[in-house]
Design a protein around this motif. Structure first.
Motif, short mmCIF file in Angstrom:
data_model
loop_
_atom_site.label_atom_id
_atom_site.label_comp_id
_atom_site.label_asym_id
_atom_site.label_seq_id
_atom_site.Cartn_x
_atom_site.Cartn_y
_atom_site.Cartn_z
N ASP A 1 0.84 -1.19 0.00
CA ASP A 1 0.00 0.00 0.00
C ASP A 1 0.88 1.25 0.00
N THR A 2 0.24 2.40 -0.10
CA THR A 2 1.00 3.65 -0.22
C THR A 2 1.82 3.97 1.01
N PHE A 3 1.38 3.52 2.17
CA PHE A 3 2.13 3.78 3.39
C PHE A 3 3.47 3.04 3.37
N ASP A 4 3.43 1.75 3.04
CA ASP A 4 4.67 0.97 2.96
C ASP A 4 5.54 1.44 1.80
N ALA B 1 -18.63 5.20 10.44
CA ALA B 1 -18.89 4.01 9.65
C ALA B 1 -17.61 3.44 9.07
N GLY B 2 -17.57 2.13 8.91
CA GLY B 2 -16.40 1.48 8.35
C GLY B 2 -16.38 1.55 6.85
N ILE B 3 -15.30 1.00 6.26
CA ILE B 3 -15.14 1.05 4.83
C ILE B 3 -16.30 0.39 4.11
N GLY B 4 -16.82 -0.66 4.71
CA GLY B 4 -17.91 -1.35 4.06
C GLY B 4 -19.13 -0.48 3.85
N ALA B 5 -19.23 0.59 4.65
CA ALA B 5 -20.36 1.51 4.51
C ALA B 5 -20.05 2.66 3.57
N GLN C 1 -14.66 4.32 -6.22
CA GLN C 1 -15.07 4.31 -7.62
C GLN C 1 -14.58 3.07 -8.38
N ASN C 2 -13.60 2.39 -7.83
CA ASN C 2 -13.15 1.14 -8.43
C ASN C 2 -12.41 0.33 -7.37
N GLU C 3 -11.85 -0.80 -7.75
CA GLU C 3 -11.20 -1.69 -6.79
C GLU C 3 -9.94 -1.05 -6.22
N ARG C 4 -9.19 -0.34 -7.05
CA ARG C 4 -7.99 0.32 -6.54
C ARG C 4 -8.33 1.36 -5.49
N ALA C 5 -9.40 2.10 -5.71
CA ALA C 5 -9.83 3.09 -4.73
C ALA C 5 -10.25 2.39 -3.43
N ALA C 6 -10.94 1.27 -3.56
CA ALA C 6 -11.35 0.53 -2.37
C ALA C 6 -10.14 0.06 -1.56
N GLN C 7 -9.11 -0.42 -2.25
CA GLN C 7 -7.90 -0.84 -1.56
C GLN C 7 -7.20 0.33 -0.89
N TYR C 8 -7.15 1.46 -1.57
CA TYR C 8 -6.53 2.66 -1.02
C TYR C 8 -7.27 3.11 0.25
N MET C 9 -8.59 3.13 0.20
CA MET C 9 -9.39 3.56 1.34
C MET C 9 -9.28 2.56 2.48
N GLU C 10 -9.19 1.27 2.14
CA GLU C 10 -9.04 0.25 3.17
C GLU C 10 -7.70 0.40 3.88
N ALA C 11 -6.65 0.72 3.13
CA ALA C 11 -5.34 0.92 3.74
C ALA C 11 -5.37 2.07 4.73
N LYS C 12 -6.05 3.14 4.38
CA LYS C 12 -6.16 4.27 5.30
C LYS C 12 -6.94 3.89 6.55
N ALA C 13 -7.98 3.10 6.37
CA ALA C 13 -8.79 2.68 7.51
C ALA C 13 -7.96 1.85 8.48
N LYS C 14 -7.08 1.02 7.95
CA LYS C 14 -6.27 0.15 8.79
C LYS C 14 -5.14 0.91 9.49
N ARG C 15 -4.61 1.93 8.81
CA ARG C 15 -3.41 2.61 9.31
C ARG C 15 -3.70 3.80 10.22
N ARG C 16 -4.90 4.32 10.14
CA ARG C 16 -5.16 5.56 10.86
C ARG C 16 -6.39 5.45 11.74
N THR C 17 -6.46 6.36 12.72
CA THR C 17 -7.57 6.39 13.66
C THR C 17 -8.70 7.21 13.09
N THR C 18 -9.90 6.65 13.13
CA THR C 18 -11.09 7.40 12.71
C THR C 18 -11.92 7.71 13.95
#
Length: 207
Positions: free
Chosen positions: A113-116, A197-201, A175-192
């Motif tokens: 992911d972009t963080f690594d 709501a989670g990424i699934g929402a 908007q696509n699978e790459r965006a979903a992966q990008y957003m998921e990485a942010k959800a895992k790496r940072r505090t909300t």
């Protein structure tokens, strides 16, 4: 402020007129611009947005930057065109467009992911700062705002400037699978925010 009035003009968006004034915000932590729509009052909507050439200008579908900016402007318009937008020169989480592109290249080559990818390049996860925007906001004389963000760092910066803050999450769909992966990485790496709501929402943490 006299210098603000000298920039006052109209623009049309979604078929509706918006009155806007513009001023530069700059200190040792960063630069950008503050766009003041209408006559903001306490409790108005505010967006602190870091520039993303790909998402904001090229309409890339691989991140949530463009959709979040569009949604923030939609919400300002829905409230009669009253609000504040900061557009900060902090491309690539503060590392610039070239480093961002290098990180994306590493991600495509290795699958990280972009963080690594940033760490592999010797850069921190996120070098962005928001204090210059927060203190410019406080200088408008506001005492409270509704900050359109999912990023606690932005809320903390505005609170340090002495304003009461209510966070208004910006919820967009990937908007696509790459965006979903990008957003998921942010959800895992940072505090909300608690209860956000989670990424699934369809949420987009940490922007």
């Amino acid at each position: 402020m006299k210098e603000l009035q000298a920039t006052a003009h109209s623009l049309f968006r979604n078929g509706r007129e918006l009155r806007v004034r513009v001023t530069e915000v700059r200190d040792e932590t960063g630069i950008g611009h503050m766009l003041i729509f209408g006559e903001p009052v306490d409790g108005c909507l505010v967006r602190i947005h870091s520039r993303c050439l790909y998402g904001d200008v090229l309409a890339s579908q691989d991140c949530d930057c463009g959709p979040e900016l569009a949604l923030a402007m939609d919400l300002i318009q829905q409230e009669g065109g009253q609000g504040v937008l900061f557009y900060l020169e902090q491309e690539g989480r503060g590392e610039g467009l070239e480093v961002k592109a290098m990180g994306l290249h590493i991600g495509e080559e290795t699958g990280v992911d972009t963080f690594d990818a940033y760490r592999a390049l010797g850069h921190p996860d996120d070098r962005r700062t928001y204090d210059h925007a927060a203190f410019a906001l406080a200088a408008l004389g506001l005492r409270s705002v509704r900050l359109m963000t999912n990023n606690p760092d932005k809320v903390a910066a505005v609170e340090r400037a002495g304003l009461a803050v209510t966070a208004v999450p910006l919820v967009t769909e990937p908007q696509n699978e790459r965006a979903a992966q990008y957003m998921e990485a942010k959800a895992k790496r940072r505090t909300t925010y608690p209860g956000h709501a989670g990424i699934g929402a369809g949420s987009t943490p940490a922007n």
